[in-house]
Scaffold this active site. Structure first.
Site, PDB file in Angstrom:
ATOM      1  N   LYS A 171       0.912  -1.135   0.154  1.00 40.10           N
ATOM      2  CA  LYS A 171      -0.072   0.006   0.082  1.00 40.10           C
ATOM      3  C   LYS A 171       0.884   1.287   0.046  1.00 40.10           C
ATOM      4  O   LYS A 171       1.411   1.638   1.009  1.00 40.10           O
ATOM      5  CB  LYS A 171      -0.955   0.057   1.276  1.00 40.10           C
ATOM      6  N   GLY A 224       6.958   4.921   7.997  1.00 39.42           N
ATOM      7  CA  GLY A 224       6.066   6.043   8.044  1.00 39.42           C
ATOM      8  C   GLY A 224       6.109   6.850   9.433  1.00 39.42           C
ATOM      9  O   GLY A 224       7.326   6.577  10.072  1.00 39.42           O
ATOM     10  N   SER A 225       5.244   7.458   9.949  1.00 44.07           N
ATOM     11  CA  SER A 225       5.111   8.380  11.029  1.00 44.07           C
ATOM     12  C   SER A 225       5.095   7.475  12.361  1.00 44.07           C
ATOM     13  O   SER A 225       4.541   6.142  12.395  1.00 44.07           O
ATOM     14  CB  SER A 225       4.206   9.298  10.939  1.00 44.07           C
ATOM     15  N   VAL A 228       1.279   6.982  13.225  1.00 40.97           N
ATOM     16  CA  VAL A 228       0.382   5.885  12.462  1.00 40.97           C
ATOM     17  C   VAL A 228       1.384   4.511  12.887  1.00 40.97           C
ATOM     18  O   VAL A 228       0.510   3.320  13.023  1.00 40.97           O
ATOM     19  CB  VAL A 228       0.547   6.084  11.048  1.00 40.97           C
ATOM     20  N   GLY A 229       2.574   4.400  12.969  1.00 41.50           N
ATOM     21  CA  GLY A 229       3.154   3.096  13.273  1.00 41.50           C
ATOM     22  C   GLY A 229       2.762   2.606  14.703  1.00 41.50           C
ATOM     23  O   GLY A 229       2.601   1.383  14.600  1.00 41.50           O
ATOM     24  N   GLU A 246       9.620   1.124  10.336  1.00 46.49           N
ATOM     25  CA  GLU A 246      10.628   2.043  10.321  1.00 46.49           C
ATOM     26  C   GLU A 246      10.031   3.619  10.266  1.00 46.49           C
ATOM     27  O   GLU A 246       9.236   3.907   9.197  1.00 46.49           O
ATOM     28  CB  GLU A 246      11.302   1.800   8.610  1.00 46.49           C
ATOM     29  N   CYS A 280      13.865  10.636   6.500  1.00 45.22           N
ATOM     30  CA  CYS A 280      13.813  10.125   7.750  1.00 45.22           C
ATOM     31  C   CYS A 280      15.076  10.128   8.441  1.00 45.22           C
ATOM     32  O   CYS A 280      15.332  10.129   9.570  1.00 45.22           O
ATOM     33  CB  CYS A 280      13.169   8.747   7.779  1.00 45.22           C
ATOM     34  N   GLU A 378      10.580  15.693  15.101  1.00 48.23           N
ATOM     35  CA  GLU A 378      10.960  15.724  13.565  1.00 48.23           C
ATOM     36  C   GLU A 378      10.054  16.611  12.781  1.00 48.23           C
ATOM     37  O   GLU A 378       8.823  16.426  12.746  1.00 48.23           O
ATOM     38  CB  GLU A 378      10.560  14.183  13.102  1.00 48.23           C
TER      39      GLU A 378
HETATM   40  P1  NAD Z   1       2.507   8.460   7.507  1.00 47.19           P
HETATM   41  O1  NAD Z   1       2.366   7.644   8.746  1.00 47.19           O
HETATM   42  O2  NAD Z   1       1.566   9.766   7.502  1.00 47.19           O
HETATM   43  O3  NAD Z   1       1.904   7.672   6.137  1.00 47.19           O
HETATM   44  C1  NAD Z   1       2.571   6.439   5.803  1.00 47.19           C
HETATM   45  C2  NAD Z   1       1.849   5.431   5.310  1.00 47.19           C
HETATM   46  O4  NAD Z   1       0.934   5.046   6.035  1.00 47.19           O
HETATM   47  C3  NAD Z   1       0.968   5.978   3.787  1.00 47.19           C
HETATM   48  O5  NAD Z   1       0.774   5.029   2.697  1.00 47.19           O
HETATM   49  C4  NAD Z   1      -0.261   6.259   4.648  1.00 47.19           C
HETATM   50  O6  NAD Z   1      -1.452   6.380   3.663  1.00 47.19           O
HETATM   51  C5  NAD Z   1      -0.619   4.838   5.447  1.00 47.19           C
HETATM   52  N1  NAD Z   1      -1.339   5.298   6.572  1.00 47.19           N
HETATM   53  C6  NAD Z   1      -1.902   6.338   7.289  1.00 47.19           C
HETATM   54  N2  NAD Z   1      -2.728   6.107   8.175  1.00 47.19           N
HETATM   55  C7  NAD Z   1      -2.861   4.747   8.090  1.00 47.19           C
HETATM   56  C8  NAD Z   1      -3.742   3.799   8.847  1.00 47.19           C
HETATM   57  N3  NAD Z   1      -4.575   4.157   9.924  1.00 47.19           N
HETATM   58  N4  NAD Z   1      -3.753   2.332   8.561  1.00 47.19           N
HETATM   59  C9  NAD Z   1      -2.842   1.911   7.551  1.00 47.19           C
HETATM   60  N5  NAD Z   1      -2.062   2.837   6.816  1.00 47.19           N
HETATM   61  C10 NAD Z   1      -1.970   4.153   7.079  1.00 47.19           C
HETATM   62  O7  NAD Z   1       3.902   9.089   7.004  1.00 47.19           O
HETATM   63  P2  NAD Z   1       4.277   9.964   5.852  1.00 47.19           P
HETATM   64  O8  NAD Z   1       3.803  11.307   6.286  1.00 47.19           O
HETATM   65  O9  NAD Z   1       3.848   9.352   4.338  1.00 47.19           O
HETATM   66  O10 NAD Z   1       5.768   9.693   5.786  1.00 47.19           O
HETATM   67  C11 NAD Z   1       6.600  10.580   6.419  1.00 47.19           C
HETATM   68  C12 NAD Z   1       7.050   9.873   7.826  1.00 47.19           C
HETATM   69  O11 NAD Z   1       7.560   8.647   7.265  1.00 47.19           O
HETATM   70  C13 NAD Z   1       7.958  10.626   8.847  1.00 47.19           C
HETATM   71  O12 NAD Z   1       7.836  10.402  10.137  1.00 47.19           O
HETATM   72  C14 NAD Z   1       9.326   9.775   8.267  1.00 47.19           C
HETATM   73  O13 NAD Z   1      10.400   9.858   8.981  1.00 47.19           O
HETATM   74  C15 NAD Z   1       9.014   8.479   7.876  1.00 47.19           C
HETATM   75  N6  NAD Z   1       9.834   7.652   7.140  1.00 47.19           N
HETATM   76  C16 NAD Z   1      10.793   6.619   7.870  1.00 47.19           C
HETATM   77  C17 NAD Z   1      11.700   5.962   7.007  1.00 47.19           C
HETATM   78  C18 NAD Z   1      12.411   5.040   7.537  1.00 47.19           C
HETATM   79  O14 NAD Z   1      13.006   4.090   6.926  1.00 47.19           O
HETATM   80  N7  NAD Z   1      12.616   4.773   8.839  1.00 47.19           N
HETATM   81  C19 NAD Z   1      11.784   6.170   5.725  1.00 47.19           C
HETATM   82  C20 NAD Z   1      11.041   7.264   5.246  1.00 47.19           C
HETATM   83  C21 NAD Z   1      10.122   7.772   5.850  1.00 47.19           C
END
Ligand code: NAD
Length: 483
Positions: A171, A224-225, A228-229, A246, A280, A378
């Site tokens: 996704k 991601g964030s 959400v994580g 991650e 990130c 962040e």
């Molecule tokens: P986000 O958490 O908003 O979204 C990430 C993904 O999760 C997207 O595909 C989004 O649609 C999905 N998502 C959102 N809510 C969800 C839910 N309830 N259930 C399932 N999926 C859901 O993050 P973002 O704004 O897309 O990305 C930025 C973040 O990602 C930053 O915090 C960044 O540090 C992190 N990031 C980490 C790494 C790493 O390798 N550690 C790499 C890149 C980005």
């Protein structure tokens, strides 16, 4: 979407429009707005392909050959993939080309390793016993990715999952789905069987959350964030599902007094402005020895003023647009907090070239206290927070003084100082005299709130493997009933 080898619209027929953040919001794509019903089809396809299909049963060598063909397919489509990545994210086209090329290399690395994945033997557990540890594919993997490095992140996960023999449902972010859908098509053309690599598009809660909930998904790999994580890890825990996370970072760049100041200033600029700071592993905290702080900041500000920003399609652009208006507003609100809490704004702080797209000026703060919001949270933008130090102990305490632990840089000409410092830093990826470096051979991942698990290298395959202990008795076993 690509489900069971077929290109599909959402069952609802609804779509999500994507506009180019670097081109006055021109419409560049429409993606299916998937729902749980669409995700259900994709999970069913991945489950069927895992339980009954050829992929998990192929030899490593056969999988490897197909994955090499995927790498070749990526390179054959490099221009198209780079253009889609550039337009959807706002990153410079030259950078996008480099990223796609790097991803082909990740597929090649994983393909090479895929034929050498082994288990273990225990040959010293008794004369009549032999133990085998069988490495098996973990099953169906749900992969959720963010918008900042869409192609890199999907290529840091899928080749390792496929190499281990798993099937996947990916996704991507609703902002940047293009290159992930295209990658699944390329994989299909290269010989990855239908149902092995599925892609569902749409917003997270609508189409992604089921990947954490559904018992047919064995592993969830989320990037991601933290917000959400945390939520998804909670849902996955309630279902006893394995999770890889991650998450975010607040990378320190420690500069000792003996550092090469020119090289450090260049690296710090790259570390905080690369991908417009939406990284990130950004080096967003400058922790610098007080004796060189003025000289380093002078040099950094002068470099920052000359940063070639502009049209992401421009051949010389190094610094592109930010992903959305909403995100730019969030970054600006952090700058306001920095000023309100008493940090000194040396450069930038707002939008630039506003009529052309979403560009935010390179921003440098000095006199930041470690407890300030801009030193702790962040920001995910081109904003550097500078904190001075006097002793190495202080530098390490400052570096470790956030909830994150994803990456860190140390700049020093003295290798002993640099190595001893990185040893004491709690972060999954450390650099000496460089920043944002990576290679498929080396693991990535977070300490503390930056995540759980390791991707890449040989460690990445373990995330997508199950290990089965097989105990064998040689000859007649010792009877349990003593007659
Ligand atoms: P986000 O958490 O908003 O979204 C990430 C993904 O999760 C997207 O595909 C989004 O649609 C999905 N998502 C959102 N809510 C969800 C839910 N309830 N259930 C399932 N999926 C859901 O993050 P973002 O704004 O897309 O990305 C930025 C973040 O990602 C930053 O915090 C960044 O540090 C992190 N990031 C980490 C790494 C790493 O390798 N550690 C790499 C890149 C980005």
């Amino acid at each position: 979407m690509l489900i069971d080898g077929k290109s599909r619209d959402a069952l609802s027929g609804e779509t999500i429009e994507r506009r180019s953040p670097g081109h006055r919001q021109s419409v560049i794509a429409n993606w299916p707005a998937g729902s749980t019903a669409d995700a259900d089809l994709a999970i069913a396809a991945a489950r069927k392909a895992f339980d009954n299909g050829p992929w998990p049963r192929m030899s490593g060598g056969e999988r490897s050959n197909i994955m090499h063909a995927v790498a070749a397919g990526i390179l054959a489509n490099l221009e198209e993939l780079a253009l889609a990545e550039c337009l959807e994210t706002g990153k410079p086209i030259g950078q996008a080309r480099g990223e796609i090329d790097y991803c082909a290399d990740m597929w090649r690395y994983a393909a090479g390793q895929a034929r050498g994945l082994e288990g273990d033997t225990h040959n010293a557990i008794g004369d009549n016993r032999l133990g085998l540890v069988l490495r098996e594919p973990a099953g169906v993997v749900g992969i959720i990715t963010p918008w900042n490095f869409p192609f890199i992140i999907v290529s840091e996960r899928v080749p390792w999952a496929l190499g281990a023999g798993c099937t996947v449902v990916v996704k991507p972010s609703e902002f940047t789905s293009g290159t992930t859908v295209r990658l699944a098509e390329i994989a299909l053309e290269a010989g990855v069987p239908p149902g092995v690599f599925n892609v569902i598009t749409g917003t997270g809660p609508a189409v992604g959350q089921i990947l954490a909930e559904d018992p047919r998904v064995d592993v969830l790999a989320f990037t991601g964030s933290v917000r959400v994580g945390t939520q998804l890890a909670g849902i996955a825990a309630a279902n006893i599902k394995r999770v890889g996370l991650e998450l975010g970072g607040k990378g320190p760049q420690i500069v000792f007094a003996d550092a090469d100041i020119e090289a450090a200033a260049d690296g710090i600029a790259y570390g905080v402005y690369h991908n417009a700071g939406q990284c990130c592993i950004s080096g967003s905290r400058l922790i610098v020895h007080n004796s060189i702080r003025p000289a380093l900041l002078d040099r950094l500000v002068s470099l920052s003023q000359r940063l070639p920003f502009g049209d992401p399609l421009g051949a010389t652009t190094r610094y592109g647009a930010m992903v959305s208006d909403q995100h730019i507003d969030k970054v600006a609100s952090y700058v306001d907090k920095g000023v309100a809490e008493g940090a000194e704004l040396l450069l930038g702080g707002g939008k630039v070239g506003a009529d052309a797209g979403n560009f935010f000026a390179p921003t440098v703060f000095d006199k930041v206290r470690p407890d300030m919001t801009i030193a702790q949270e962040e920001i995910f933008g081109p904003v550097l927070a500078t904190i001075g130090f006097d002793t190495p102990e202080e530098a390490v305490a400052l570096a470790n003084g956030t909830l994150f632990g994803l990456s860190a840089s140390v700049w020093s000409r003295d290798l002993e100082t640099a190595i001893q410092t990185t040893r004491r830093i709690r972060a999954g990826r450390c650099w000496i005299n460089s920043v944002i470096d990576g290679t498929p051979e080396m693991p990535i991942g977070g300490y503390k709130k930056s995540g759980v698990g390791r991707e890449l290298g040989r460690y990445g395959f373990d995330e997508y493997s199950q290990f089965k202990g097989l105990h064998m008795t040689l000859g007649r076993p010792q009877p349990w009933f003593q007659s």
